[in-house]
Design an enzyme around this catalytic site. Structure first.
Site, PDB file in Angstrom:
ATOM      1  N   GLU A   1     -35.032  12.469 -38.021  1.00 30.69           N
ATOM      2  CA  GLU A   1     -35.044  12.685 -39.481  1.00 30.69           C
ATOM      3  C   GLU A   1     -36.331  12.096 -40.069  1.00 30.69           C
ATOM      4  O   GLU A   1     -36.802  11.055 -39.600  1.00 30.69           O
ATOM      5  CB  GLU A   1     -33.834  11.945 -40.074  1.00 30.69           C
ATOM      6  CG  GLU A   1     -33.787  11.889 -41.594  1.00 30.69           C
ATOM      7  CD  GLU A   1     -32.725  10.895 -42.115  1.00 30.69           C
ATOM      8  OE1 GLU A   1     -32.511   9.831 -41.489  1.00 30.69           O
ATOM      9  OE2 GLU A   1     -32.124  11.195 -43.166  1.00 30.69           O
TER      10      GLU A   1
ATOM     11  N   ASN B   1     -34.114  16.451 -48.255  1.00 29.31           N
ATOM     12  CA  ASN B   1     -34.268  15.846 -46.934  1.00 29.31           C
ATOM     13  C   ASN B   1     -33.954  16.967 -45.941  1.00 29.31           C
ATOM     14  O   ASN B   1     -32.797  17.367 -45.798  1.00 29.31           O
ATOM     15  CB  ASN B   1     -33.294  14.667 -46.800  1.00 29.31           C
ATOM     16  CG  ASN B   1     -33.499  13.893 -45.510  1.00 29.31           C
ATOM     17  OD1 ASN B   1     -34.081  14.390 -44.560  1.00 29.31           O
ATOM     18  ND2 ASN B   1     -32.987  12.671 -45.476  1.00 29.31           N
TER      19      ASN B   1
ATOM     20  N   LYS C   1     -30.280  18.338 -46.004  1.00 25.75           N
ATOM     21  CA  LYS C   1     -29.199  17.345 -45.836  1.00 25.75           C
ATOM     22  C   LYS C   1     -28.183  17.407 -46.978  1.00 25.75           C
ATOM     23  O   LYS C   1     -28.545  17.286 -48.157  1.00 25.75           O
ATOM     24  CB  LYS C   1     -29.825  15.959 -45.747  1.00 25.75           C
ATOM     25  CG  LYS C   1     -28.868  14.826 -45.439  1.00 25.75           C
ATOM     26  CD  LYS C   1     -29.671  13.538 -45.230  1.00 25.75           C
ATOM     27  CE  LYS C   1     -28.853  12.352 -44.814  1.00 25.75           C
ATOM     28  NZ  LYS C   1     -29.712  11.159 -44.565  1.00 25.75           N
TER      29      LYS C   1
ATOM     30  N   GLU D   1     -31.676   7.264 -51.030  1.00 25.26           N
ATOM     31  CA  GLU D   1     -31.722   8.717 -50.799  1.00 25.26           C
ATOM     32  C   GLU D   1     -31.211   9.498 -52.004  1.00 25.26           C
ATOM     33  O   GLU D   1     -31.720  10.570 -52.322  1.00 25.26           O
ATOM     34  CB  GLU D   1     -30.922   9.094 -49.557  1.00 25.26           C
ATOM     35  CG  GLU D   1     -31.628   8.718 -48.272  1.00 25.26           C
ATOM     36  CD  GLU D   1     -31.017   9.381 -47.052  1.00 25.26           C
ATOM     37  OE1 GLU D   1     -30.967  10.614 -46.994  1.00 25.26           O
ATOM     38  OE2 GLU D   1     -30.593   8.634 -46.155  1.00 25.26           O
TER      39      GLU D   1
ATOM     40  N   CYS E   1     -28.691  12.835 -39.944  1.00 24.21           N
ATOM     41  CA  CYS E   1     -28.263  11.442 -40.053  1.00 24.21           C
ATOM     42  C   CYS E   1     -26.844  11.262 -40.574  1.00 24.21           C
ATOM     43  O   CYS E   1     -25.888  11.505 -39.854  1.00 24.21           O
ATOM     44  CB  CYS E   1     -29.273  10.641 -40.866  1.00 24.21           C
ATOM     45  SG  CYS E   1     -29.015   8.857 -40.617  1.00 24.21           S
TER      46      CYS E   1
ATOM     47  N   ASN F   1     -32.166   7.878 -39.181  1.00 19.90           N
ATOM     48  CA  ASN F   1     -32.793   6.576 -39.470  1.00 19.90           C
ATOM     49  C   ASN F   1     -31.653   5.685 -39.909  1.00 19.90           C
ATOM     50  O   ASN F   1     -31.206   5.754 -41.066  1.00 19.90           O
ATOM     51  CB  ASN F   1     -33.777   6.674 -40.642  1.00 19.90           C
ATOM     52  CG  ASN F   1     -35.085   7.356 -40.307  1.00 19.90           C
ATOM     53  OD1 ASN F   1     -36.094   6.719 -40.051  1.00 19.90           O
ATOM     54  ND2 ASN F   1     -35.078   8.686 -40.342  1.00 19.90           N
TER      55      ASN F   1
END
Ligand code: CDT
Length: 309
Positions: free
Chosen positions: A46, A106, A123, A142, A168, A193
């Site tokens: 990612e 993302n 994402k 995020e 993730c 991550n």
């Protein structure tokens, strides 16, 4: 047998000061190593091109745009696409996407052996928070820097199989795998991550975090009879530690390949997509066994609704 010789290509830490070209050179070195080992498909983490920037709070949201890509490939990522094309290798990696309309996602992509982007995923399950939170040992912003993905969980026919992506935190949600499982997915690839300590629960450290990571991957693989390839960005970035745990899980839910350590490195495995067929035609033959008349809550409600007292 329909085998994809797959390299999970972990990246060690990327410091804030490290520029894209240096990271891309590291990715190319991993690609070359995977080629030497006969792999035809390479999966990277990612947000592979930069440090895990959502740990940094930018008061002015626009300042964070320096971490985003406005085009893919762009001038700095083109050498990676070019080398993959020369090797005839497919790949997947994550990056922060800034669209021409100014939207932030993302994102991860699937690139085929000719260098063409054949799939894009954004994402869906964004973890963390929007505002600086002084209660946490570290920030995870995020929700400040990205909007939730708007593409759902598509799958693509590629390399003789059916492939899907997630990113993730998505790996912790059964809905992620099942949405792709219902499209016959045979390999889910993802990067992560993951800070090795819970910012809100100091006692939850690396061993527990690793347990939850593998538990999620293995359950998703088994319950949908699919391969899962999970790739870390690992190590200490500007004083913040990210766990490793790069691994490949087979459709029985077993971890069949694992990378030790937190540096740049690859682990390669022959993933036979036909190994998904037994589970898909027996215990997880969805067409025969699912009972959707009882699953309405799963899409009809978001949070918990308690029963009456
Ligand atoms: N990058 C990412 O999604 N990390 C999350 C951390 C969760 S804690 C806010 C993960 O699920 O690993």
């Amino acid at each position: 047998m329909r085998t994809i010789r797959t390299a999970a290509a972990q990246l060690g830490p990327i410091q804030k000061a490290e520029e894209r070209p240096a990271v891309v050179a590291r990715m190319i070195a991993l690609l070359d190593a995977a080629k030497r080992e006969g792999a035809t498909f390479v999966v990277y983490p990612e947000l592979a091109l930069t440090t895990f920037f959502p740990r940094w709070h930018h008061e002015d949201r626009a300042e964070a745009d320096r971490w985003f890509e406005r085009e893919m490939p762009g001038p700095e990522t083109r050498p990676l696409f070019e080398r993959a094309r020369q090797h005839g290798m497919a790949m997947s990696f994550g990056y922060a996407e800034l669209t021409p309309e100014g939207r932030h996602f993302n994102t991860s992509i699937l690139v085929d052996g000719s260098g063409a982007i054949v799939g894009k995923y954004r994402k869906v399950h964004l973890p963390g928070h929007v505002e600086f939170d002084p209660e946490r040992t570290h920030q995870h912003l995020e929700k400040r820097y990205f909007e939730p993905g708007d593409l759902g969980f598509p799958v693509w026919r590629m390399m003789g199989g059916i492939l899907g992506m997630c990113i993730c935190n998505d790996r912790r949600w059964p809905e992620t795998y099942r949405s792709m499982g219902l499209q016959g997915v045979e390999m889910v690839v993802l990067g992560f991550n993951t800070p090795s300590v819970n910012s809100q629960k100091g006692g939850e450290a690396l061993d527990k975090r690793m347990f939850h990571h593998k538990l999620s991957l293995q359950a998703g693989a088994y319950q949908n009879s699919t391969w899962v390839v999970a790739v870390a960005k690992a190590g200490t970035e500007d004083g913040h530690h990210l766990m490793g745990g790069t691994c490949i899980v087979d459709p029985d839910g077993e971890v069949v390949a694992e990378l030790a350590g937190e540096d740049d490195g690859i682990v390669v495995h022959d993933c036979d997509l036909d190994a998904t067929l037994f589970g898909k035609t027996t215990i997880f033959d969805f067409g025969r066994h699912r009972r959707i008349e009882h699953y309405g809550r799963i899409t009809g409600q978001v949070g918990v609704e308690l029963p009456p007292e």
